[in-house]
Design a protein around this motif. Structure first.
Motif, PDB file in Angstrom:
ATOM      1  N   PHE A  12       0.807  -1.216   0.000  1.00  0.00           N
ATOM      2  CA  PHE A  12       0.000   0.000   0.000  1.00  0.00           C
ATOM      3  C   PHE A  12       0.844   1.271   0.000  1.00  0.00           C
ATOM      4  N   TRP A  13       2.157   1.126   0.105  1.00  0.00           N
ATOM      5  CA  TRP A  13       3.051   2.281   0.060  1.00  0.00           C
ATOM      6  C   TRP A  13       3.746   2.410  -1.290  1.00  0.00           C
ATOM      7  N   LYS A  14       3.504   1.497  -2.198  1.00  0.00           N
ATOM      8  CA  LYS A  14       4.194   1.563  -3.481  1.00  0.00           C
ATOM      9  C   LYS A  14       3.642   2.696  -4.334  1.00  0.00           C
ATOM     10  N   ALA A  15       4.533   3.332  -5.078  1.00  0.00           N
ATOM     11  CA  ALA A  15       4.178   4.523  -5.841  1.00  0.00           C
ATOM     12  C   ALA A  15       3.092   4.245  -6.876  1.00  0.00           C
ATOM     13  N   ASP A  16       3.046   3.038  -7.397  1.00  0.00           N
ATOM     14  CA  ASP A  16       2.078   2.750  -8.462  1.00  0.00           C
ATOM     15  C   ASP A  16       0.650   2.592  -7.945  1.00  0.00           C
ATOM     16  N   ARG A  17       0.442   2.673  -6.636  1.00  0.00           N
ATOM     17  CA  ARG A  17      -0.920   2.590  -6.098  1.00  0.00           C
ATOM     18  C   ARG A  17      -1.616   3.950  -6.105  1.00  0.00           C
ATOM     19  N   ASP A  18      -0.881   5.000  -6.408  1.00  0.00           N
ATOM     20  CA  ASP A  18      -1.451   6.346  -6.512  1.00  0.00           C
ATOM     21  C   ASP A  18      -2.151   6.755  -5.216  1.00  0.00           C
ATOM     22  N   ALA A  19      -1.519   6.454  -4.084  1.00  0.00           N
ATOM     23  CA  ALA A  19      -2.058   6.842  -2.778  1.00  0.00           C
ATOM     24  C   ALA A  19      -1.504   8.208  -2.392  1.00  0.00           C
ATOM     25  N   GLU A  20      -2.118   8.818  -1.400  1.00  0.00           N
ATOM     26  CA  GLU A  20      -1.654  10.101  -0.875  1.00  0.00           C
ATOM     27  C   GLU A  20      -1.252   9.896   0.577  1.00  0.00           C
ATOM     28  N   LEU A  21      -0.021  10.240   0.911  1.00  0.00           N
ATOM     29  CA  LEU A  21       0.539   9.995   2.236  1.00  0.00           C
ATOM     30  C   LEU A  21       0.591  11.295   3.025  1.00  0.00           C
ATOM     31  N   VAL A  22      -0.044  11.309   4.193  1.00  0.00           N
ATOM     32  CA  VAL A  22      -0.028  12.469   5.079  1.00  0.00           C
ATOM     33  C   VAL A  22       0.440  12.013   6.449  1.00  0.00           C
ATOM     34  N   TYR A  23       1.428  12.710   7.002  1.00  0.00           N
ATOM     35  CA  TYR A  23       1.947  12.382   8.329  1.00  0.00           C
ATOM     36  C   TYR A  23       1.228  13.214   9.395  1.00  0.00           C
ATOM     37  N   PHE A  24       0.902  12.582  10.508  1.00  0.00           N
ATOM     38  CA  PHE A  24       0.416  13.264  11.707  1.00  0.00           C
ATOM     39  C   PHE A  24       1.360  12.887  12.840  1.00  0.00           C
ATOM     40  N   HIS A  25       2.028  13.873  13.425  1.00  0.00           N
ATOM     41  CA  HIS A  25       3.028  13.551  14.447  1.00  0.00           C
ATOM     42  C   HIS A  25       3.293  14.760  15.321  1.00  0.00           C
TER      43      HIS A  25
END
Length: 354
Positions: A114-127
């Motif tokens: 689910f972190w691979k670039a070809d999945r076209d996901a959007e990653l947002v960090y909360f920290h």
């Protein structure tokens, strides 16, 4: 190391030896780090962004990935048998694994799927602010080291320190309020609302138990619920109420303001909490001023839908009661009519929140 000594027996002689370990040479990724930070700077809060730039203004260290030891995760690399993985190097693969697990642990997909670039996901960090170094530098390098294999963080939502009695929370000093103890005394929705309202988004804020106990949201919300009950008294709940153009326009304006509170670029739970309280009191006091009952009910439903991420129990009860809380439907379709519904109440005293 200055004056090193044996941990178990200080009388034992300390022997120095060299070990071959796996390392992460972060300085080699300076150009990519800088380019990424420049690209996402508009989606960072000012203080963590300044720290990230300060970190990049000096030479970046070489980080151990493995080292000799027995307490920890054994290194899965043939050339480094007998070593363990540096705990801070575990965060990125652990995040990938957690994402895979949260999707139901699909046996037909690898842990990092689910972190691979070809999945076209959007990653947002909360920290928190104390993890800016890791998420903005070290863990990002772990992604960059794999070329274009993985997605990179689109935005970073970083909070400052939250204080208790104007001092940092500290488990070692038992200067804490534990979540289980908090919700044993305060209804969960009220606790979540107050924590959102006082979130340390751009500066340190303080948790005040007396302020939490005295907050008026529950009373105002339940007064609004009573207004809804009065409006619907004697009506057939199977008969939807028409909504006017004026009602739809007013509702769209409210939805836009609340939606902005949850967008990565402008994320702010504190602002969302303030808007929820303001709109609750406003609707309670102005119900009679709406052009049609359906307009008022639409406004209440939008308030309820955008409150649900914070007031989770109210949202759950509303959904179980058949209220349509879909946010996409509210902005993608024209609402001609709205089905009558009752606004779930907030518990106002300990022992009623179940």
């Amino acid at each position: 190391m200055l004056d090193p000594r044996h941990a178990l027996d200080p009388r034992e002689t300390v022997i120095f030896r060299e070990e071959r370990i796996l390392v992460l040479p972060m300085e080699e990724y300076r150009a990519e780090l800088t380019a990424h930070l420049d690209a996402v700077a508009g989606r960072w809060r000012p203080h963590p962004l300044r720290l990230a730039r300060e970190l990049l203004a000096r030479p970046l260290p070489v980080i151990p990935v493995t080292f000799p030891g027995t307490w920890g995760v054994p290194a899965p690399f043939e050339d480094f048998a007998g070593q363990i993985v540096y705990p801070w190097a575990e965060a990125m693969p652990a995040s990938m694994y957690a994402t895979w697990w949260a999707h139901g642990s699909p046996a037909d997909l690898p842990y990092d799927a689910f972190w691979k670039a070809d999945r076209d996901a959007e990653l947002v960090y909360f920290h928190g602010f104390d993890n800016v170094y890791h998420w903005s530098v070290m863990d990002l390098v772990l992604l960059l080291a794999h070329g274009d294999r993985y997605i990179r963080p689109y935005a970073s939502v970083c909070n400052e320190f939250y204080e208790l009695e104007h001092a940092k929370f500290s488990t070692s000093r038992n200067h804490v309020v534990r979540a289980g103890d908090l919700v044993a005394d305060v209804p969960r929705d009220i606790a979540r609302y107050y924590l959102a309202l006082t979130a340390p988004e751009r500066e340190r804020t303080n948790f005040d138990p007396a302020e939490l106990a005295a907050h008026p949201l529950a009373g105002e919300w339940n007064e609004l619920a009573a207004v809804v009950d009065t409006l619907l008294a004697g009506r057939d709940f199977q008969e939807p109420l028409p909504v006017t153009d004026e009602g739809r326009r007013a509702d769209a304006r409210l939805a836009a303001r609340l939606r902005a509170c949850f967008a990565p670029e402008t994320f702010s739970l504190a602002r969302a909490a303030r808007l929820i309280a303001e709109r609750t009191a406003e609707l309670r006091d102005t119900a009679a001023g709406f052009a049609a009952p359906g307009d008022f009910l639409l406004a209440v439903r939008t308030l309820l839908a955008w409150s649900a991420p914070i007031l989770v129990d109210v949202g759950r009860r509303a959904a179980e009661g058949g209220v349509d809380l879909s946010l996409s439907g509210a902005r993608d379709t024209v609402v001609e009519k709205i089905a009558p519904f009752r606004l779930p109440r907030l518990p106002e005293s300990t022992g009623t929140h179940g």
